[in-house]
Motif scaffolding. Structure first.
Motif, short mmCIF file in Angstrom:
data_model
loop_
_atom_site.label_atom_id
_atom_site.label_comp_id
_atom_site.label_asym_id
_atom_site.label_seq_id
_atom_site.Cartn_x
_atom_site.Cartn_y
_atom_site.Cartn_z
N THR A 162 0.84 -1.20 0.00
CA THR A 162 0.00 0.00 0.00
C THR A 162 0.87 1.25 0.00
OG1 THR A 162 -1.56 -1.34 1.25
CG2 THR A 162 -2.07 0.99 1.06
N SER A 163 2.06 1.15 0.59
CA SER A 163 2.95 2.30 0.58
C SER A 163 3.38 2.65 -0.84
CB SER A 163 4.20 2.02 1.43
OG SER A 163 4.84 0.86 0.97
N ASP A 164 3.37 1.67 -1.74
CA ASP A 164 3.78 1.94 -3.13
C ASP A 164 2.82 2.91 -3.81
OD1 ASP A 164 4.92 1.45 -5.82
OD2 ASP A 164 3.01 0.42 -6.13
N SER A 165 1.52 2.66 -3.67
CA SER A 165 0.56 3.55 -4.35
C SER A 165 0.54 4.93 -3.69
CB SER A 165 -0.84 2.93 -4.34
OG SER A 165 -1.23 2.61 -3.03
N ARG A 166 0.77 4.97 -2.35
CA ARG A 166 0.82 6.28 -1.65
C ARG A 166 2.08 7.02 -2.06
NH1 ARG A 166 -3.43 3.08 -1.13
NH2 ARG A 166 -4.87 3.75 0.50
N MET A 208 9.03 3.20 3.45
CA MET A 208 8.31 1.93 3.60
C MET A 208 8.43 1.04 2.37
SD MET A 208 4.98 3.51 5.53
CE MET A 208 4.07 2.02 5.90
N VAL A 209 8.39 1.65 1.19
CA VAL A 209 8.43 0.83 -0.03
C VAL A 209 9.86 0.60 -0.51
CG1 VAL A 209 8.20 2.69 -1.75
CG2 VAL A 209 7.13 0.47 -2.19
N ASN A 213 -9.27 -3.65 -3.83
CA ASN A 213 -8.02 -3.51 -4.58
C ASN A 213 -7.76 -2.05 -4.98
OD1 ASN A 213 -7.12 -6.21 -4.65
ND2 ASN A 213 -8.66 -6.71 -6.18
N ARG A 214 -8.82 -1.35 -5.33
CA ARG A 214 -8.62 0.06 -5.73
C ARG A 214 -8.23 0.94 -4.54
NH1 ARG A 214 -12.44 2.99 -7.81
NH2 ARG A 214 -14.26 1.67 -7.61
N PHE A 215 -8.69 0.56 -3.34
CA PHE A 215 -8.23 1.29 -2.14
C PHE A 215 -6.74 1.04 -1.92
CE2 PHE A 215 -7.05 0.96 2.33
CZ PHE A 215 -7.27 2.27 2.74
N MET A 216 -6.35 -0.23 -2.02
CA MET A 216 -4.94 -0.57 -1.81
C MET A 216 -4.05 0.09 -2.87
SD MET A 216 -5.00 -2.86 0.73
CE MET A 216 -3.74 -4.12 0.65
N TYR A 217 -4.57 0.16 -4.08
CA TYR A 217 -3.76 0.54 -5.23
C TYR A 217 -3.99 2.01 -5.63
CZ TYR A 217 -1.53 -0.77 -9.75
OH TYR A 217 -0.71 -0.88 -10.84
N ASN A 257 -6.32 3.44 -7.27
CA ASN A 257 -6.81 3.60 -8.64
C ASN A 257 -5.72 3.59 -9.71
OD1 ASN A 257 -9.49 3.65 -7.94
ND2 ASN A 257 -9.60 5.88 -7.77
N MET A 258 -4.55 3.07 -9.38
CA MET A 258 -3.52 3.01 -10.41
C MET A 258 -3.81 1.96 -11.47
SD MET A 258 -1.28 5.15 -10.83
CE MET A 258 -2.37 6.42 -10.26
N ASN A 259 -4.91 1.19 -11.24
CA ASN A 259 -5.34 0.27 -12.29
C ASN A 259 -5.80 1.03 -13.53
OD1 ASN A 259 -7.35 0.95 -10.25
ND2 ASN A 259 -8.82 -0.08 -11.56
N TYR A 260 -6.13 2.33 -13.38
CA TYR A 260 -6.44 3.15 -14.56
C TYR A 260 -5.12 3.72 -15.08
CZ TYR A 260 -11.22 2.76 -12.88
OH TYR A 260 -12.42 2.27 -12.46
#
Ligand code: FES
Length: 483
Positions: free
Chosen positions: A99-103, A129-130, A279-283, A285-288
């Protein structure tokens, strides 16, 4: 999926992906470096709405994230000494390492929060963290956005052809020695040759001190474990990435895995993958991912709406993570035998190019250098317009208070029109890498911008806007007009 397997016009032997090798030169010669990329047309009104920065969504999500981290750490501590502790600890590891990656990513773009110190704080915390040194990776990611999956230019190509399976396996458990080697190099005051290609020299001192701080934190955690005679500090600070990075790989490798290299259209080298809410919370929305690369100024919470606005001009999105991986696995396997193979996405029929409005004039300036640029009503508050005079390009802005500003029209960091950017308070944010300039004097306000812009007097006269084409501040002619 609407994609097909093709063989690219590339040599079949292993390519040189280094930033200092032959492909670095070749990419420049072929016009692939710092090039202009395709953008789907989006009505200006829609885009203005999508670009709106807010603090609320990221504050809510960050509080939830920290609460989950704290809760799982607490449960691990309470259950320590029993096998039940494994469960909350593994959840903690995923929340910590993935989760630190997307943040890290969103705050690095400066789009997570409206308030910039919050972006900076989250960026520094999540970088640790990441396991990414914040300054080096800021510049690396800037290059990734300039030259996405361009061989010899992009330092963030995770899937070279053929894939480095051993490296992927080590990376899955955060055991790749690269991070520790780099950290040690930086802590001892040295840079790698490839980093020197994209990191400006004035950042080196900051990088060395940040690396020393990282080392100090690791040593403190180990010291605490020894002092307390407990594994917990090491487990919470040094080891979560070993057990939690796997989910980062599951998400992130769908971004570009197996897709085309050396193209100038993000629809061909990025994926948009539908994911559920968790998944979108964890990521975040980088899936877009196609949408993010095409419009990096749009905050994560507006990406679903951006997707709705552009999806008719995109290849079909993947219905889920598994659908994406069903395409990626065979592609990796085949690339091991045939490195020229890649997945080609089919594009819809062209819908026309995205154009930004341009004011033009070839009129000679008056004796004092003033020239009429356009009508007062054509420039709303919190907006910017491009003004071309002869062969030169300027940008004219109106901030939220109604004050006018004028600067050179091209960002000093790259070949990008600032008129496609966002007026935030009394700054302009560049649409390419989210760098910022102060409007009043053109000085840099946010990396990767390092050099200021020239500024010009501008004023209203009887419902018209006039600009005086005599520079009052900022940079010299040498790099003012690059396009
Ligand atoms: S082109 Fe990079 S910040 Fe403007």
């Amino acid at each position: 999926m609407n994609s097909s397997a093709v063989t690219a016009p590339l040599p079949t032997e292993k390519l040189d992906y280094s930033l200092t090798g032959e492909n670095a030169t070749r990419a420049v010669e072929k016009g692939l470096a710092e090039a202009e990329w395709y953008q789907c047309p989006v009505p200006p009104e829609t885009m203005r709405r999508l670009l709106e920065r807010r603090d609320g969504p990221a504050i809510r999500d960050t509080l939830i994230w920290f609460a989950l981290l704290g809760g799982t750490a607490y449960l691990t501590g309470v259950l320590w000494g029993t096998w039940w502790a494994v469960l909350p600890y593994l959840v903690y590891c995923v929340l910590y390492a993935q989760t630190s990656d997307s943040r890290w990513h969103e705050s690095g773009h400066g789009t997570a929060f409206k308030t910039d110190w919050m972006n900076r704080a989250l960026y520094e915390i999540s970088s640790f963290m990441v396991k990414r040194e914040s300054t080096v990776w800021r510049w690396s990611h800037t290059r990734h956005h300039s030259d996405t999956i361009i061989v010899g230019r992009d330092p963030e190509i995770n899937f070279p052809r053929p894939a480095d399976l051993k490296g992927l396996l080590l990376g899955l458990f955060a055991l790749h020695p690269d991070y520790w080697q780099r950290l040690w190099l930086h802590a001892t005051g040295r840079m790698r040759a490839d980093e020197a290609v994209y990191v400006p020299r004035h950042e080196y001192a900051k990088i060395f001190w940040q690396a020393r701080l990282f080392v100090l934190i690791y040593l403190a955690a180990i010291g605490l474990s020894v002092g307390l005679r407990s594994w917990l500090p090491v487990l919470f600070i040094c080891l979560p990435n070993v057990f939690g990075t796997w989910l980062l790989y599951v998400y992130n490798l769908t971004q570009h895995g197996g897709l085309a290299e050396n193209v100038l259209d993000h629809r061909l080298n990025c994926r948009t993958v539908y994911m559920n809410r968790v998944n979108r919370f964890m990521y975040w929305n980088m899936n877009y991912h196609v949408e993010h690369h095409m419009f990096p100024m749009v905050p994560y919470h507006a990406l679903p709406a951006l997707h709705a606005a552009v999806k008719s001009d995109m290849p079909p999105p993947y219905p889920g993570i598994w659908a994406a991986w069903r395409e990626i696995f065979p592609a990796i396997r085949r690339q091991l035998r045939d490195p020229s193979y890649y997945i080609k996405r089919e594009l819809p029929a062209p819908q026309g190019k995205a154009e930004i409005p341009v004011w033009r004039s070839d009129a000679a300036p008056d004796a004092d250098g003033w020239v009429e640029a356009g009508g007062n009503t054509g420039l709303a508050r919190k907006s910017v317009v491009r003004f071309d005079h002869g062969s030169r390009t300027y940008a004219i802005y109106r901030d939220e208070d109604g004050t006018l500003y004028a600067t050179d029209g091209i960002c000093t960091h790259g070949k990008t029109h600032l008129a496609g950017g966002l007026v935030i308070g009394k700054q302009i944010e560049c649409p390419k890498h989210n760098g910022r300039f102060h409007l009043h004097d053109g000085s840099p306000a946010r990396p990767p911008v390092c050099r200021g812009l020239a500024t010009y007097p501008v004023e209203h006269r009887a419902g018209r806007i006039f600009i005086k084409l005599v520079r009052v501040a900022g940079e010299t002619d040498l790099h003012r007009q690059k396009m």
